[in-house]
Design a protein around this motif. Structure first.
Motif, mmCIF file in Angstrom:
data_model
loop_
_atom_site.group_PDB
_atom_site.id
_atom_site.type_symbol
_atom_site.label_atom_id
_atom_site.label_comp_id
_atom_site.label_asym_id
_atom_site.label_seq_id
_atom_site.Cartn_x
_atom_site.Cartn_y
_atom_site.Cartn_z
ATOM 1 N N ASP A 198 0.748 -1.192 -0.074
ATOM 2 C CA ASP A 198 0.029 0.048 0.185
ATOM 3 C C ASP A 198 0.919 1.423 -0.102
ATOM 4 N N VAL A 199 0.469 2.241 -0.619
ATOM 5 C CA VAL A 199 1.242 3.626 -0.646
ATOM 6 C C VAL A 199 0.406 4.733 0.064
ATOM 7 N N SER A 200 0.800 5.160 0.974
ATOM 8 C CA SER A 200 0.316 6.302 1.784
ATOM 9 C C SER A 200 0.920 7.694 1.326
ATOM 10 N N PHE A 201 0.086 8.673 0.854
ATOM 11 C CA PHE A 201 0.601 9.845 0.408
ATOM 12 C C PHE A 201 0.202 10.975 1.489
ATOM 13 N N LEU A 202 1.345 11.716 2.237
ATOM 14 C CA LEU A 202 0.923 12.643 3.154
ATOM 15 C C LEU A 202 1.578 13.982 2.494
ATOM 16 N N TRP A 203 0.590 14.781 2.703
ATOM 17 C CA TRP A 203 1.167 16.215 2.132
ATOM 18 C C TRP A 203 1.022 17.317 3.022
ATOM 19 N N THR A 204 1.750 18.312 3.070
ATOM 20 C CA THR A 204 1.800 19.515 3.487
ATOM 21 C C THR A 204 1.999 20.802 2.456
ATOM 22 N N GLU A 264 3.222 27.139 4.869
ATOM 23 C CA GLU A 264 1.882 27.441 5.326
ATOM 24 C C GLU A 264 1.628 26.490 6.248
ATOM 25 N N GLY A 265 1.864 25.013 6.074
ATOM 26 C CA GLY A 265 1.741 23.958 7.080
ATOM 27 C C GLY A 265 0.831 22.911 6.370
ATOM 28 N N VAL A 294 5.092 14.417 0.863
ATOM 29 C CA VAL A 294 5.204 15.491 -0.146
ATOM 30 C C VAL A 294 4.979 16.855 0.436
ATOM 31 N N ASP A 295 5.623 17.765 0.132
ATOM 32 C CA ASP A 295 5.567 19.093 0.490
ATOM 33 C C ASP A 295 5.406 19.918 -0.596
ATOM 34 N N GLN A 336 15.483 21.683 -4.066
ATOM 35 C CA GLN A 336 15.279 20.819 -5.310
ATOM 36 C C GLN A 336 13.510 20.879 -5.173
ATOM 37 N N ARG A 337 13.066 20.886 -6.453
ATOM 38 C CA ARG A 337 11.611 20.619 -6.485
ATOM 39 C C ARG A 337 11.376 19.133 -6.304
ATOM 40 N N GLY A 338 10.345 18.764 -5.504
ATOM 41 C CA GLY A 338 9.893 17.664 -5.218
ATOM 42 C C GLY A 338 10.653 16.972 -3.968
ATOM 43 N N VAL A 339 11.440 17.677 -3.367
ATOM 44 C CA VAL A 339 12.178 17.213 -2.070
ATOM 45 C C VAL A 339 12.018 17.980 -0.992
ATOM 46 N N ASP A 340 11.733 17.501 0.180
ATOM 47 C CA ASP A 340 11.510 18.316 1.375
ATOM 48 C C ASP A 340 12.427 19.220 1.645
ATOM 49 N N ALA A 341 11.933 20.208 2.049
ATOM 50 C CA ALA A 341 12.652 21.673 2.343
ATOM 51 C C ALA A 341 13.992 21.275 3.396
ATOM 52 N N PRO A 342 15.080 21.599 2.981
ATOM 53 C CA PRO A 342 16.394 21.197 3.735
ATOM 54 C C PRO A 342 16.346 22.066 4.619
#
Length: 348
Positions: free
Chosen positions: A39-45, A49-50, A127-128, A224-230
């Motif tokens: 199963d694939v669980s997507f979690l987004w922020t 903004e949060g 995913v942010d 980088q686009r698509g990568v969590d904020a460093p």
């Protein structure tokens, strides 16, 4: 892990809701490698903004995975049963690409992100999303050791305010404490890539004068686009200052600018700790009558001061036969009203 993403994950793990069965819709475009389905669980922020509750304009989320047919054409609520995300069931082992878009009530894309994930058992994809595919970073800082403090706090460093600039842009005020606590502070949204950062910390100098520059830092950060904020941490460096003025000696008498006809004075410094000049090219150019000149953003140390006076493009005065060595002390700042070091230029 970003604290907001961790909270979303815990919520998902606890509630176990917001789950969708995936119809793979025939052959997968790329034969999957050997591995376990899951199963694939997507979690987004949503960037700085949060979470969903922080972006009320977001009304729906669209998830696209090439080669996969998703329920409701991939449109989901931002929050399902308390979870900022969705779980998709029964993915074959393999690597997949995805795109996430957040829409407002008028079907305008407000946030987006894209990337890839690999399934070999159950998978979480954090995913942010950011506006128009932009990026950002968290910035934190610390001050050099001072007295008995190995990493002094803002107050122990006598810092009362900080100003910041990214990519030589507008200077803005930031809270000193925010940059020393946790992940730091988020930058404005940025294009993916490498960016320059400069911060100046102000406070009380050794004479007790307020709002004087005490520390600065210059550095770079990469997003980088698509990568969590460093999260990037920087070290401040101490500042001191100098104030200089000049006199012109013709061999017999001291002369002023009008009497010498000097149109410009060019100053440069040789850092005696590195044997390198401080300013590019010949140095900083001033109108002859501009003295005294003040520099409050200097690294503490000893400098040999070279100064040349010009009439047009012709050098007619210089101190090169008798250059002055100037010492800059940490947190000892200068103002134009302070006593200045006198540089004497002789007629050439």
């Amino acid at each position: 892990m970003n604290a907001r993403l961790l909270a979303a994950f815990l919520c998902l793990a606890t509630l176990g809701t917001g789950c969708i069965i995936v119809d793979h819709g025939g052959d997968h475009p790329n034969p999957p490698p050997t591995g376990s389905p899951g199963d694939v669980s997507f979690l987004w922020t949503f960037g700085a903004e949060g979470r969903c509750v922080d972006v009320p304009d977001v009304k729906s989320i669209k998830l696209s995975i090439p080669g996969e047919t998703l329920d409701s054409n991939g449109f989901y609520a931002c929050n399902t049963a308390g979870v900022d995300g969705i779980t998709l069931r029964n993915f074959r082992a393999g690597t997949y690409s995805y795109t996430l878009q957040a829409f407002d009530a008028y079907n305008k894309v407000l946030y987006s992100s894209s990337g890839s994930f690999t399934v070999n058992g159950n998978k979480q994809v954090r995913v942010d999303m950011t506006p128009d595919g932009k990026t950002y970073a968290y910035v934190s800082w610390y001050f050099p050791a001072k007295g008995s403090y190995s990493r002094p706090t803002c107050s122990q460093a006598n810092v009362t305010s900080i100003k910041a600039s990214i990519d030589n842009g507008e200077w803005v005020s930031v809270d000193c404490l925010d940059g020393t606590d946790g992940d730091g502070i988020p930058t404005p949204y940025l294009e993916p890539g490498t960016h320059t950062l400069q911060l100046i910390a102000y406070g009380y100098d050794i004479q007790g004068r307020a709002n004087m520059p005490l520390y600065n830092l210059q550095g770079t950060l990469t997003t980088q686009r698509g990568v969590d904020a460093p999260s990037v941490e920087f070290r401040f460096f101490e500042l001191g200052g100098m104030s200089v003025r000049w006199d012109m000696w013709d061999g017999t008498n001291y002369r002023n600018c009008a009497e010498t006809g000097l149109t410009s004075v060019v100053l440069n410094l040789l850092d005696l700790s590195t044997n390198k000049v401080v300013y590019e090219g010949e140095g900083l150019s001033y109108d002859c009558v501009a003295a005294p000149v003040v520099n409050q953003f200097m690294k503490p140390g000893s400098y040999q001061v070279r100064i040349r006076g010009y009439v047009g493009s012709t050098m007619t005065y210089s101190n090169e036969n008798n250059m002055t060595t100037l010492t800059v002390k940490a947190f000892e700042q200068k103002k134009a009203t302070d006593a200045a070091t006198v540089l004497v230029m002789s007629k050439q």
